[in-house]
Structure formats: C-alpha cells, structure tokens
Scaffold this motif. Structure first.
Motif, PDB file in Angstrom:
ATOM      1  N   ASP A   1       0.862  -1.187   0.000  1.00  0.00           N
ATOM      2  CA  ASP A   1       0.000   0.000   0.000  1.00  0.00           C
ATOM      3  C   ASP A   1       0.896   1.234   0.000  1.00  0.00           C
ATOM      4  O   ASP A   1       1.797   1.352   0.842  1.00  0.00           O
ATOM      5  CB  ASP A   1      -0.903   0.016   1.239  1.00  0.00           C
TER       6      ASP A   1
ATOM      7  N   ILE B   1       0.768   5.266   0.362  1.00  0.00           N
ATOM      8  CA  ILE B   1      -0.041   6.415   0.768  1.00  0.00           C
ATOM      9  C   ILE B   1       0.797   7.671   0.589  1.00  0.00           C
ATOM     10  O   ILE B   1       1.858   7.809   1.198  1.00  0.00           O
ATOM     11  CB  ILE B   1      -0.498   6.288   2.232  1.00  0.00           C
TER      12      ILE B   1
ATOM     13  N   HIS C   1      -3.025   4.857  -2.893  1.00  0.00           N
ATOM     14  CA  HIS C   1      -4.176   5.417  -2.175  1.00  0.00           C
ATOM     15  C   HIS C   1      -4.197   6.942  -2.222  1.00  0.00           C
ATOM     16  O   HIS C   1      -5.148   7.554  -1.732  1.00  0.00           O
ATOM     17  CB  HIS C   1      -4.162   4.959  -0.717  1.00  0.00           C
TER      18      HIS C   1
ATOM     19  N   HIS D   1      -3.023  10.813  -1.236  1.00  0.00           N
ATOM     20  CA  HIS D   1      -2.869  11.398   0.094  1.00  0.00           C
ATOM     21  C   HIS D   1      -4.067  11.058   0.964  1.00  0.00           C
ATOM     22  O   HIS D   1      -5.213  11.156   0.529  1.00  0.00           O
ATOM     23  CB  HIS D   1      -2.730  12.914  -0.008  1.00  0.00           C
ATOM     24  N   LYS D   2      -3.818  10.624   2.191  1.00  0.00           N
ATOM     25  CA  LYS D   2      -4.882  10.335   3.146  1.00  0.00           C
ATOM     26  C   LYS D   2      -4.595  11.091   4.444  1.00  0.00           C
ATOM     27  O   LYS D   2      -3.510  10.962   4.996  1.00  0.00           O
ATOM     28  CB  LYS D   2      -4.985   8.839   3.441  1.00  0.00           C
ATOM     29  N   GLU D   3      -5.568  11.893   4.876  1.00  0.00           N
ATOM     30  CA  GLU D   3      -5.394  12.614   6.134  1.00  0.00           C
ATOM     31  C   GLU D   3      -5.252  11.642   7.306  1.00  0.00           C
ATOM     32  O   GLU D   3      -4.540  11.904   8.262  1.00  0.00           O
ATOM     33  CB  GLU D   3      -6.588  13.550   6.380  1.00  0.00           C
ATOM     34  N   ASN D   4      -5.947  10.516   7.202  1.00  0.00           N
ATOM     35  CA  ASN D   4      -5.894   9.527   8.277  1.00  0.00           C
ATOM     36  C   ASN D   4      -5.482   8.174   7.689  1.00  0.00           C
ATOM     37  O   ASN D   4      -6.337   7.404   7.239  1.00  0.00           O
ATOM     38  CB  ASN D   4      -7.257   9.425   8.966  1.00  0.00           C
ATOM     39  N   PRO D   5      -4.190   7.871   7.711  1.00  0.00           N
ATOM     40  CA  PRO D   5      -3.714   6.602   7.144  1.00  0.00           C
ATOM     41  C   PRO D   5      -3.660   5.466   8.153  1.00  0.00           C
ATOM     42  O   PRO D   5      -3.211   4.368   7.832  1.00  0.00           O
ATOM     43  CB  PRO D   5      -2.298   6.965   6.697  1.00  0.00           C
TER      44      PRO D   5
END
Length: 361
Positions: free
Chosen positions: A223, A225, A250, A252-256
């Motif tokens: 994965d 991110i 995935h 950019h994820k604020e909450n990975p």
C-alpha cells in the motif's frame, strides 16, 4: 513561571511532516499556556485534530509580499504587551519571519532534518547554498532545536550558540484508537506499507522494485499512501511490469492509520530523514519498520522486534521479508516506540526549555 503565550509559525497549512509535528506540539503545549498557530500563507487545510483552545491565524498580505507579512505579525504581537511571548518557527520562511520579530518575543526554531541533503534533493546544487544560508541565519534565533545528535553535530559547526536536542514525536491520543493487538495469522500473505511524499529523496521506486523481486516467491502486497512528483512515473512502471494487482496507490490520506494498523511492515527507503513521523506512528501501533541506515534512524530501533536498518539497495527485499516473517511470528502486537519519543517526555522537555528561556535569558 512568568505568564507567557506561545505562537507557532508555519509556512502554510498542509499535510507535511513539519505541520503535523507543529499540531502535535500545539496540542501538548496548550495544556500549560495559550497557544496560537500562525500560517504565513494559506494552503490545503490539514484535518489532523487540533485542540479547540488553539487559535489559527493566517497572516494578511499577498504571498509574495513578505515584508507586509512581517509588519502584520509585528502589529499582532504588540497586542500582548502584558505577557512574555515565545515564537516557535518551523522551516525556512517561518524562521526568517521569526528573526524579524525577535525584539518582541523569545525565538525558537525547530530544525526538522538534514538540511544539506533535503535541500539538495529538492533544489539541486542551489539547495546546498540555500541550506548553508538557512543554517547561518539560525544564529539570530535564541534557541535552535534539532531532533538528534547527527542533526545537532551538522548544525553546531556554524552556530555560536549550540542546539538543543528534542526528539520528534506524534500525537498519540489521535492514533491510539487504531491500535490492533491481534496479528493476522495468515502467514502466506505479507502486507507492506509506505507513507510519504513520492519524491526522489523518499525512493518509492526502490521499494516497488523490491516488491517486484519478492512477489515471484511470496504473496506480497504494498500500500502506497502519498502523492508527489514521481506519481506518474511510478504508475507507469507498475502497469508496464504488471504489478497493479499487488501495489495499490491510495493517494494522500489525512488519516492513514487504519491501513497502517493492518500492515505487517512499514518501509521507508528515504535517502535522507529527520526522524520520520510515519516511522514513529508505525512503531506506536506495533508495526515494525525497515528504514535506510542514514542520519539518526538507528535511534528508532531501540526495542526488540522493532525492525531493521538497510544500507545497500540490493539488500532491501531480503530484509523486508525477514522482518515480515518476524512480525507474523509474534503472539500479539505491542507498542514499539522508544521512550525518548513518547509525547509525555517531549512535553516536559519543551516546558523546561521555555521556562529557562523566559526566566534566565
């Protein structure tokens, strides 16, 4: 202790490591005094938790009008004449503004990495000159904070006043709900994860090639991110080499943390690092890490079963599968974060530094 107020200066509101670190620092310091975060310019808003008692301010003026922003900040700081003020800056532009306000407040700069390497990867040869200038101007800051001995030794060569070491840390309360003590006992599947900017400095292509080597013998998944300049190049490589089923982007994820907590190993092949926040988050969640043996990365591997360093690119894939097997063999997960990086310890250090600055400077 004298009554005081803290202002944290940041270049812009985004999801970079320094901004996340500043939010974690603000959340801890607001328990002892008033804290305000000041952004030099607007950016993409970060959704990390910020204590509602902390104010956020954006300096007025066009992004290019740096002098106007300095004038506006000085006007703002003059509203608090009855209190001692402390300004903590992160990154180049924030450090400059901090210097021009030091007659109104006690100034602190937090240096976040190997400046010479980081600037070189971002700007080439010109970056070396910029890094040298950045370090020299830190002589005008009251206190300079580095995150490790390696960083301290690099900066101290050019400073009159030596730096103070305060390790990087994370907002543990935000991450704790994602801790999963149970380990996936399917020993035939190995899940790896990368979190970071997709840049040449972070070396994500090297990791993808390591996964490519492993997938001929093992059932592996990766994965990724993050976003960045190398995203299209990486996607083309994955499609060309038919890796799209095992390497998942995935963005950019604020909450990975939900994805991170399901991984067997976190991998960061970066050529240069401060103390990676993603590495700290992984260790806090009990996920072992594989990181390059540069800068002060060895400090992260204090506890047993916390992972491994690698030094040669060709060894990465074999070290990854070794640590993945060790990760699977544990009965349950436990926090692997060394005590020196725990937020309660860092809060106490900052408190003492600020106390001494205000009372004895």
């Amino acid at each position: 202790m004298k009554k005081f107020r803290i202002f944290i200066l940041l270049p812009s509101e985004n999801s970079s490591g320094p901004v996340k670190g500043a939010f974690a620092l603000a959340n801890n310091l607001v328990t002892i005094t008033n804290v305000c975060i000041i952004f030099i310019k607007k950016g993409n808003k970060i959704n990390d938790y910020l204590d509602p008692k902390i104010k956020k301010i954006y300096l007025k003026g066009k992004s290019s009008n740096f002098i106007k922003k300095i004038i506006n900040l000085r006007k703002f700081l003059r509203n608090f004449k009855q209190e001692e003020l402390v300004t903590i800056s992160f990154c180049f532009s924030a450090d400059i503004i901090n210097i021009f306000c030091k007659d109104l407040s006690y100034s602190i700069s937090s240096v976040r990495g190997n400046l010479f390497k980081n600037y070189y990867f971002d700007y080439g040869i010109k970056g070396i000159i910029a890094a040298f200038f950045h370090i020299l101007m830190l002589n005008f800051i009251d206190i300079v904070i580095s995150m490790s001995n390696n960083m301290k030794n690099q900066i101290d060569k050019y400073l009159i006043n030596k730096t103070i070491i305060i390790p990087n840390f994370i907002d543990e309360k935000q991450i704790k709900p994602f801790f999963k003590p149970k380990i996936d006992q399917n020993n035939n599947i190995f899940k790896f994860i990368f979190i970071g900017n997709l840049s040449s400095r972070k070396q994500p292509l090297l990791l993808i090639k390591a996964i490519e080597k492993l997938h001929y013998k093992f059932s592996v998944f990766l994965d990724i991110i993050g976003d960045g300049e190398k995203i299209e190049e990486l996607k083309k490589y994955i499609i060309k080499n038919k890796l799209d089923k095992i390497v998942i982007f995935h963005g950019h994820k604020e909450n990975p943390f939900d994805l991170l907590s399901k991984a067997d190993v976190f991998v960061l092949p970066s050529k240069s690092e401060g103390i990676s926040r993603a590495s700290l988050e992984s260790l806090f969640l009990g996920i072992p890490i594989v990181i390059r043996g540069v800068d002060s990365n060895y400090l992260l591997l204090e506890k047993s079963n916390s992972g491994s360093l690698f030094y040669n690119d060709e060894d990465l894939h074999s070290i990854m599968i070794k640590i993945a097997n060790l990760s699977k063999s544990r009965e349950k997960r436990e926090c692997l974060l060394p005590d020196k990086f725990r937020e309660t310890n860092i809060k106490d250090i900052y408190k003492n530094v600020i106390f001494n600055l205000i009372n004895y400077k």
